[in-house]
Design a protein around this motif. Structure first.
Motif, mmCIF file in Angstrom:
data_model
loop_
_atom_site.group_PDB
_atom_site.id
_atom_site.type_symbol
_atom_site.label_atom_id
_atom_site.label_comp_id
_atom_site.label_asym_id
_atom_site.label_seq_id
_atom_site.Cartn_x
_atom_site.Cartn_y
_atom_site.Cartn_z
ATOM 1 N N PRO A 212 -2.589 3.440 -4.614
ATOM 2 C CA PRO A 212 -2.312 2.254 -5.428
ATOM 3 C C PRO A 212 -2.126 1.010 -4.552
ATOM 4 O O PRO A 212 -1.491 1.070 -3.492
ATOM 5 C CB PRO A 212 -1.021 2.623 -6.160
ATOM 6 C CG PRO A 212 -1.015 4.123 -6.201
ATOM 7 C CD PRO A 212 -1.656 4.554 -4.925
ATOM 8 N N ALA A 213 -2.664 -0.123 -5.022
ATOM 9 C CA ALA A 213 -2.668 -1.362 -4.240
ATOM 10 C C ALA A 213 -1.266 -1.785 -3.815
ATOM 11 O O ALA A 213 -1.061 -2.241 -2.684
ATOM 12 C CB ALA A 213 -3.339 -2.476 -5.049
ATOM 13 N N GLU A 214 -0.281 -1.608 -4.723
ATOM 14 C CA GLU A 214 1.085 -2.048 -4.410
ATOM 15 C C GLU A 214 1.672 -1.215 -3.268
ATOM 16 O O GLU A 214 2.379 -1.745 -2.401
ATOM 17 C CB GLU A 214 1.987 -1.913 -5.650
ATOM 18 C CG GLU A 214 1.530 -2.721 -6.870
ATOM 19 C CD GLU A 214 0.269 -2.169 -7.553
ATOM 20 O OE1 GLU A 214 -0.029 -0.954 -7.413
ATOM 21 O OE2 GLU A 214 -0.430 -2.965 -8.225
ATOM 22 N N LEU A 215 1.373 0.079 -3.293
ATOM 23 C CA LEU A 215 1.879 0.966 -2.244
ATOM 24 C C LEU A 215 1.197 0.659 -0.905
ATOM 25 O O LEU A 215 1.850 0.630 0.144
ATOM 26 C CB LEU A 215 1.659 2.429 -2.656
ATOM 27 C CG LEU A 215 2.108 3.509 -1.681
ATOM 28 C CD1 LEU A 215 3.604 3.383 -1.374
ATOM 29 C CD2 LEU A 215 1.802 4.898 -2.248
ATOM 30 N N ALA A 216 -0.121 0.404 -0.943
ATOM 31 C CA ALA A 216 -0.851 0.042 0.283
ATOM 32 C C ALA A 216 -0.296 -1.252 0.870
ATOM 33 O O ALA A 216 -0.174 -1.394 2.092
ATOM 34 C CB ALA A 216 -2.340 -0.101 -0.016
ATOM 35 N N ALA A 217 0.074 -2.193 -0.004
ATOM 36 C CA ALA A 217 0.659 -3.457 0.464
ATOM 37 C C ALA A 217 1.993 -3.200 1.149
ATOM 38 O O ALA A 217 2.295 -3.771 2.202
ATOM 39 C CB ALA A 217 0.831 -4.414 -0.714
ATOM 40 N N GLU A 218 2.795 -2.299 0.562
ATOM 41 C CA GLU A 218 4.097 -1.980 1.159
ATOM 42 C C GLU A 218 3.926 -1.317 2.528
ATOM 43 O O GLU A 218 4.622 -1.668 3.497
ATOM 44 C CB GLU A 218 4.905 -1.077 0.213
ATOM 45 C CG GLU A 218 6.304 -0.810 0.718
ATOM 46 C CD GLU A 218 7.111 0.131 -0.187
ATOM 47 O OE1 GLU A 218 6.612 0.492 -1.276
ATOM 48 O OE2 GLU A 218 8.229 0.505 0.221
ATOM 49 N N VAL A 219 2.988 -0.371 2.608
ATOM 50 C CA VAL A 219 2.732 0.287 3.903
ATOM 51 C C VAL A 219 2.285 -0.754 4.930
ATOM 52 O O VAL A 219 2.742 -0.753 6.084
ATOM 53 C CB VAL A 219 1.658 1.395 3.752
ATOM 54 C CG1 VAL A 219 1.239 1.949 5.114
ATOM 55 C CG2 VAL A 219 2.170 2.525 2.857
ATOM 56 N N THR A 220 1.430 -1.679 4.512
ATOM 57 C CA THR A 220 0.903 -2.700 5.424
ATOM 58 C C THR A 220 2.020 -3.615 5.938
ATOM 59 O O THR A 220 2.045 -3.984 7.109
ATOM 60 C CB THR A 220 -0.187 -3.522 4.706
ATOM 61 O OG1 THR A 220 -1.215 -2.618 4.277
ATOM 62 C CG2 THR A 220 -0.787 -4.580 5.618
ATOM 63 N N ILE A 225 1.186 -1.274 13.080
ATOM 64 C CA ILE A 225 -0.252 -1.067 13.319
ATOM 65 C C ILE A 225 -1.035 -1.462 12.060
ATOM 66 O O ILE A 225 -0.503 -1.419 10.950
ATOM 67 C CB ILE A 225 -0.567 0.407 13.704
ATOM 68 C CG1 ILE A 225 -0.103 1.382 12.598
ATOM 69 C CG2 ILE A 225 0.069 0.747 15.043
ATOM 70 C CD1 ILE A 225 -0.570 2.817 12.823
ATOM 71 N N PRO A 226 -2.318 -1.874 12.247
ATOM 72 C CA PRO A 226 -3.103 -2.290 11.092
ATOM 73 C C PRO A 226 -3.458 -1.143 10.148
ATOM 74 O O PRO A 226 -3.687 -0.013 10.579
ATOM 75 C CB PRO A 226 -4.375 -2.890 11.703
ATOM 76 C CG PRO A 226 -4.383 -2.493 13.125
ATOM 77 C CD PRO A 226 -3.003 -2.119 13.525
ATOM 78 N N THR A 227 -3.496 -1.470 8.857
ATOM 79 C CA THR A 227 -3.955 -0.539 7.837
ATOM 80 C C THR A 227 -5.397 -0.906 7.472
ATOM 81 O O THR A 227 -5.752 -2.082 7.402
ATOM 82 C CB THR A 227 -3.087 -0.633 6.575
ATOM 83 O OG1 THR A 227 -3.082 -1.994 6.108
ATOM 84 C CG2 THR A 227 -1.648 -0.210 6.864
ATOM 85 N N VAL A 228 -6.210 0.118 7.257
ATOM 86 C CA VAL A 228 -7.617 -0.062 6.897
ATOM 87 C C VAL A 228 -7.792 0.545 5.515
ATOM 88 O O VAL A 228 -7.707 1.762 5.357
ATOM 89 C CB VAL A 228 -8.548 0.650 7.899
ATOM 90 C CG1 VAL A 228 -10.012 0.362 7.572
ATOM 91 C CG2 VAL A 228 -8.224 0.248 9.339
ATOM 92 N N GLN A 235 -4.545 -5.956 0.006
ATOM 93 C CA GLN A 235 -3.508 -6.396 0.963
ATOM 94 C C GLN A 235 -3.527 -5.675 2.300
ATOM 95 O O GLN A 235 -2.702 -5.965 3.167
ATOM 96 C CB GLN A 235 -2.114 -6.214 0.333
ATOM 97 C CG GLN A 235 -1.951 -6.840 -1.018
ATOM 98 C CD GLN A 235 -1.637 -8.335 -0.960
ATOM 99 O OE1 GLN A 235 -1.732 -8.961 0.095
ATOM 100 N NE2 GLN A 235 -1.275 -8.900 -2.087
ATOM 101 N N THR A 236 -4.426 -4.729 2.496
ATOM 102 C CA THR A 236 -4.469 -4.050 3.790
ATOM 103 C C THR A 236 -5.035 -4.999 4.848
ATOM 104 O O THR A 236 -5.688 -5.991 4.528
ATOM 105 C CB THR A 236 -5.330 -2.777 3.707
ATOM 106 O OG1 THR A 236 -6.633 -3.136 3.218
ATOM 107 C CG2 THR A 236 -4.715 -1.752 2.761
ATOM 108 N N ASP A 237 -4.777 -4.685 6.125
ATOM 109 C CA ASP A 237 -5.221 -5.564 7.210
ATOM 110 C C ASP A 237 -6.742 -5.554 7.359
ATOM 111 O O ASP A 237 -7.333 -6.545 7.776
ATOM 112 C CB ASP A 237 -4.582 -5.114 8.526
ATOM 113 C CG ASP A 237 -3.068 -5.220 8.490
ATOM 114 O OD1 ASP A 237 -2.568 -6.350 8.374
ATOM 115 O OD2 ASP A 237 -2.383 -4.176 8.554
ATOM 116 N N ALA A 238 -7.351 -4.421 7.060
ATOM 117 C CA ALA A 238 -8.799 -4.291 7.200
ATOM 118 C C ALA A 238 -9.345 -3.579 5.967
ATOM 119 O O ALA A 238 -8.576 -3.037 5.163
ATOM 120 C CB ALA A 238 -9.132 -3.499 8.465
#
Ligand SMILES: Nc1nc(=O)c2c([nH]1)NC[C@@H]1CN(c3ccc(C(=O)N[C@@H](CCC(=O)O)C(=O)O)cc3)CN21
Ligand SMILES: CC(C)C(=O)C(=O)O
Ligand SMILES: [Mg+2]
Length: 292
Positions: A212-220, A225-228, A235-238
């Motif tokens: 889920p986008a919200e969870l990926a944003a929180e991890v980022t 380190i960058p998230t892909v 919202q991920t870095d890559a």
């Protein structure tokens, strides 16, 4: 251990591969994991594409794609298997070597296939070493968070940069199917633990697949380190996509997170039909294509 080891950061020379940015830079030397870390500090987003052969990789290299993944998606996208599960380390070594030969600037990441690292850290190091020595990749990728942290630790200690991969891990399709990961509080907590585990083990980046986008944003926000992301929101870095999906070459159904930027299937079948009609109708070759 959140600091990058010397092994991960590569050269300490001040010259940068792309001048100032990973994408759009003018530099000619190969991008390193150190450049990737610097991009996160600048808050810069970057693109990654898969590649499985030298010609395609050279096109993406010339277009300035800074990181290419020789994905085990080669299994279904290049070799005609049903999934990534049957792909062998011999196959990944051959395809990775071709992509390295076709590029001069991109960081090439080789996917470790199913069965080449699950036995433990020693097997992972043996497999990753083949990709580094025989194919010349600058980093490897493997699936799994907490469950793979010992493998990541040994590879990084040994001087091999590692990209981790959590969320949907396709090599486990027989156990988990192709389903969204991290939905619900318990699964979200597990994903956060996996993300921290791979960072602590020394991974230089982490793929988040189908979360889920919200969870990926929180991890980022949480990780250094960058998230892909792939199917992980904006919202991920890559962002990474499978190249045959992105260019409309994959036959049949593609995942819903794919944006199709071209229709190569149509272009190629149109050209093949035009050639066939020329041959059958006797309009190819013409004088210009003939020797005397
Ligand atoms: N062509 C291709 N594209 C990919 O992105 C890809 C591969 N192959 N092979 C390796 C893995 C497998 N991946 C997959 C495979 C299936 C789905 C899928 O069926 N997704 C559903 C959503 C499922 C759900 O909502 O729970 C979709 O419709 O997107 C997603 C990613 C991503 N990778
Ligand atoms: C989808 C990406 C992240 C991958 O692992 C692959 O292409 O094999
Ligand atoms: Mg893969």
């Amino acid at each position: 251990m959140t600091q990058l080891s010397a092994a991960q950061t590569g050269t300490t020379s001040g010259s940068s591969a792309g001048g100032k940015t990973l994408y759009g830079g003018k530099g000619t030397r190969r991008i390193t994991v150190r450049d990737i870390a610097a991009a996160k500090e600048r808050g810069e987003k970057w693109p990654m594409l898969t590649a499985y052969d030298a010609m395609t990789a050279s096109v993406f290299d010339e277009a300035g794609i800074p990181v290419m993944l020789v994905g085990d998606s080669a299994g279904n996208c290049h070799l005609g298997y049903e999934s990534t599960v049957p792909v062998t380390l011999d196959e990944m070594t051959m395809l990775s070597a071709a992509v390295v030969r076709g590029t001069s600037r991109a960081l090439i990441v080789g996917d470790l296939p199913f069965g080449s690292y699950q036995e433990g850290p020693t097997q992972a190091l043996r497999s990753a070493t083949r990709l580094v020595k025989e194919a010349g990749v600058g980093a490897v990728k493997l699936e799994g968070g907490e469950r793979s942290h010992r493998q990541i630790e040994l590879l990084v200690e040994s001087g091999i940069p590692v990209m981790a991969h959590i969320g949907l891990t396709p090599q486990s399709v027989n156990a988990m199917g192709y389903r969204v990961q991290g939905r619900g509080e318990e699964a979200a907590q597990q994903l956060l633990r996996d993300a921290k585990a791979v960072q602590d083990a020394g991974a230089f980046a982490v793929v988040l697949e189908l979360v889920p986008a919200e969870l990926a944003a929180e991890v980022t926000r949480t990780l250094q380190i960058p998230t892909v992301g792939i199917g992980a929101g904006p919202q991920t870095d890559a962002q990474v996509l499978v190249w045959t999906d992105m260019l409309g070459l994959t036959g049949g159904r593609v995942p819903k997170f794919v944006k199709q930027y071209a229709d190569l299937r149509e272009v190629m079948s149109g050209a093949a039909r035009a050639f066939a009609e020329d041959v059958v109708g006797g309009t190819f070759p013409e004088e210009a294509h003939s020797v005397h």
